[in-house]
Design a protein around this motif. Sequence first.
Motif, short mmCIF file in Angstrom:
data_model
loop_
_atom_site.label_atom_id
_atom_site.label_comp_id
_atom_site.label_asym_id
_atom_site.label_seq_id
_atom_site.Cartn_x
_atom_site.Cartn_y
_atom_site.Cartn_z
N UNK A 169 0.88 -1.23 -0.17
CA UNK A 169 0.28 0.28 0.08
C UNK A 169 0.92 1.36 -0.18
N UNK A 170 2.02 1.32 0.21
CA UNK A 170 3.10 2.61 0.23
C UNK A 170 4.58 2.28 -0.77
N UNK A 171 4.59 2.06 -1.12
CA UNK A 171 5.36 1.41 -2.55
C UNK A 171 5.09 0.23 -3.58
N UNK A 172 4.85 1.64 -4.93
CA UNK A 172 4.41 1.20 -6.16
C UNK A 172 5.77 -0.07 -6.88
N UNK A 173 5.38 -1.13 -6.33
CA UNK A 173 6.33 -2.11 -6.71
C UNK A 173 6.03 -2.16 -8.01
N UNK A 174 7.26 -2.42 -9.30
CA UNK A 174 6.64 -2.94 -10.07
C UNK A 174 8.07 -3.90 -11.38
N UNK A 175 7.36 -4.77 -11.52
CA UNK A 175 8.15 -5.61 -12.69
C UNK A 175 9.21 -4.99 -13.80
N UNK A 176 9.26 -3.77 -13.84
CA UNK A 176 10.29 -3.02 -14.77
C UNK A 176 10.44 -1.92 -14.27
N UNK A 177 10.82 -0.95 -13.13
CA UNK A 177 10.87 0.29 -13.03
C UNK A 177 11.93 1.39 -12.98
N UNK A 178 11.85 1.83 -13.77
CA UNK A 178 12.14 2.81 -14.75
C UNK A 178 12.74 4.02 -13.97
N UNK A 179 13.95 5.05 -13.94
CA UNK A 179 13.55 6.19 -12.85
C UNK A 179 14.97 7.37 -13.36
N UNK A 180 14.84 8.15 -14.36
CA UNK A 180 15.36 9.23 -14.44
C UNK A 180 16.34 8.76 -15.64
N UNK A 181 15.38 8.42 -16.48
CA UNK A 181 17.05 8.05 -17.99
C UNK A 181 16.19 8.62 -19.25
N UNK A 182 16.59 8.72 -20.28
CA UNK A 182 16.26 8.89 -21.07
C UNK A 182 16.76 7.58 -22.58
N UNK A 183 16.10 7.32 -23.32
CA UNK A 183 15.94 6.03 -24.54
C UNK A 183 15.83 5.43 -24.38
N UNK A 184 14.91 4.42 -23.41
CA UNK A 184 14.62 3.49 -23.35
C UNK A 184 13.98 2.09 -23.75
N UNK A 185 13.75 1.10 -23.36
CA UNK A 185 12.62 0.78 -24.95
C UNK A 185 12.31 -0.51 -24.40
N UNK A 186 11.05 -1.31 -23.89
CA UNK A 186 11.05 -2.09 -23.41
C UNK A 186 9.67 -2.55 -24.71
N UNK A 187 10.21 -4.10 -25.15
CA UNK A 187 9.52 -4.95 -26.11
C UNK A 187 8.88 -6.24 -25.88
N UNK A 188 7.50 -6.59 -26.45
CA UNK A 188 7.52 -8.43 -26.22
C UNK A 188 8.57 -8.71 -24.85
N UNK A 189 7.74 -8.15 -23.96
CA UNK A 189 7.92 -8.96 -22.92
C UNK A 189 6.58 -8.89 -22.07
N UNK A 190 6.29 -9.87 -21.53
CA UNK A 190 5.52 -11.00 -20.88
C UNK A 190 5.63 -10.55 -19.51
N UNK A 191 4.00 -9.66 -19.20
CA UNK A 191 4.27 -9.83 -17.80
C UNK A 191 2.99 -9.98 -16.65
N UNK A 192 3.18 -11.03 -15.73
CA UNK A 192 1.95 -12.27 -15.12
C UNK A 192 2.11 -11.63 -13.36
N UNK A 193 1.40 -11.59 -13.18
CA UNK A 193 0.70 -11.33 -11.63
C UNK A 193 1.43 -10.21 -11.09
N UNK A 194 1.15 -8.85 -11.74
CA UNK A 194 1.84 -7.87 -11.35
C UNK A 194 1.57 -6.96 -10.25
N UNK A 195 2.16 -5.99 -9.63
CA UNK A 195 1.91 -5.05 -8.68
C UNK A 195 1.70 -3.94 -9.73
#
Lengths: 142, 406
Positions: free
Chosen positions: B100-126
């Motif tokens: 409830x207090x922290x936003x946990x993620x399968x992929x967490x991306x912070x303060x960057x440029x030119x990132x790419x996420x493709x063809x990924x399957x994320x299951x049972x995530x928050x």
Amino acid sequence: MILLVLVWVVSLSSCKIEPEPIQYGADQCHFCKMNIVDKAHAAQYVTDKGKQYKYDAIECMIREISRAGNLQISMKLVSDFSAPGNMIPAEEASYIISPGIKSPMGANLSAVKELDQAKKLIQEFEGAVFNWDDIQGKINSK
Amino acid sequence: MIFYIVFGFTNLLLGNQIEICPTCEVKTISEGIEMAQPGDELIIQSGLYKEHNLTIKKKLKLTGKGKPVIDGGKSGHILKILADSVTISGLTIQNVEQSYTKDYAAIYISRVKYYEVNNVILENVFFGILVEKSHYGKIYNNQISSVAMSEAGAGNGIHLWHCSNVEIFGNEISDVRDGIYFEFVSDSRIWDNYSHDNIRYGLHFMFSNNDSYQDNVFVNNGAGVAVMFSKFITMTNNRFFKNWGTASYGLLLKEIYDAEIENNIFEENTIGINLEGSTRINYKNNVFKRNGWAVKIAGACYANKFYNNNFLHNSFDISYNSKLNDNSFESNYWSSYTGYDLDKNGIGDIPYRPVKLFSYVVNRTPETIVLLRSLFVDIINFSEKVSPVFTPDNLMDQNPLMKMVL
């Protein structure tokens, strides 16, 4: 006769002024119209006549109260951030505005029951502590 | 010597490949990340990797071959991207911690440029993909889902906060809180996504300007799309289906300005579009079919233009809560129009009034909806049509079309 008494009891009980549990995921915020899903930030108040108003964020309730002017409110409740799903009286709660804890309407505002808890949270997440009167001024001045 | 320099240079340009598999020399992804040089590619072969908090602080490419699975075991973030130009593809990532207090993620991306996420399957995530203060990213062809929950405690599929110049396309997102959530995001595009069965919204804009979404499908969400406190949003060619329920909409517009809504289809929603405090919006060539309310207008909406739309078999075409009207309805097709066209120019000879008196009664007292198909209601609607008293008298389509707009 029994029927009459039953009707009387039912009609009496339905007029009680008490909060109604929020149906998370189904109820709608009265101010911003968003569905209420966040158990750690919801709020509600009950009028003198027993009507329920529910909000997805504490900032929504504060804004509505200030816009509506002299409302006859008998009970104001906010979610306890340290015990999500639990509602505590708004006047007695301690409030924190912290960039580390996001709230649904962007004010980064949360409430906890005890002042000590609030102080502990801002040590962890940064931010500032307010009481009920101060937080209303702070939200409405934006 | 020259050979060495050239070799080294090309090496630097292309980067090395590091292979990771349960039987390889490098057995875990964290080991691979540790030993890699900036610019390297990690090839992750199929297998189960029980790892979390994988922090990437250099330019890397993570490529999955044969659907490798990373299981976060429900503790914290799984992948944390903290460097520019990182690409993630072909991985299956599952089991993110809920909090409830922290936003946990399968992929967490912070303060960057030119990132790419493709063809990924994320299951049972928050949270599926959580991006903070990052720019120039691409998120495409991913599948994101969580376990369907009737209540809160769910995170968002793709959540962007203080970002710009992002492209999101070809993703399928289901059973999360909001499929895609934009909070303070500008100059970004969303297209060809399929967002369904989410608890709150298929797509949600908050304080975001100059964005567009097109060719997306939103089905069976708590509400289709919510656009709130935003400016200059373009919405075209989207389909909003089956958003049923008392607090449910195809599209919710709240405090938004200068938007374009074109070529969308709203079908079988409790409310097609609900607008409140929204100004200077053009609605063109949209189809509203079999909704409870096609368009529900509440408070402080000015200079909205409805032009060339099809209103087909809705219980209420337009609903108002005030007697004032500053919006225009021009040249639309209304299936409940009962006028005639004697001069055969394709335009009805008498104006159409899209607001029925009964919709006011329902606004005041929602329970009266049970009377909807009764004779009494037909009579009051007819009498109001003949001499408008409660409905805004200038609220009418002067040129109702006789044939559907194609």
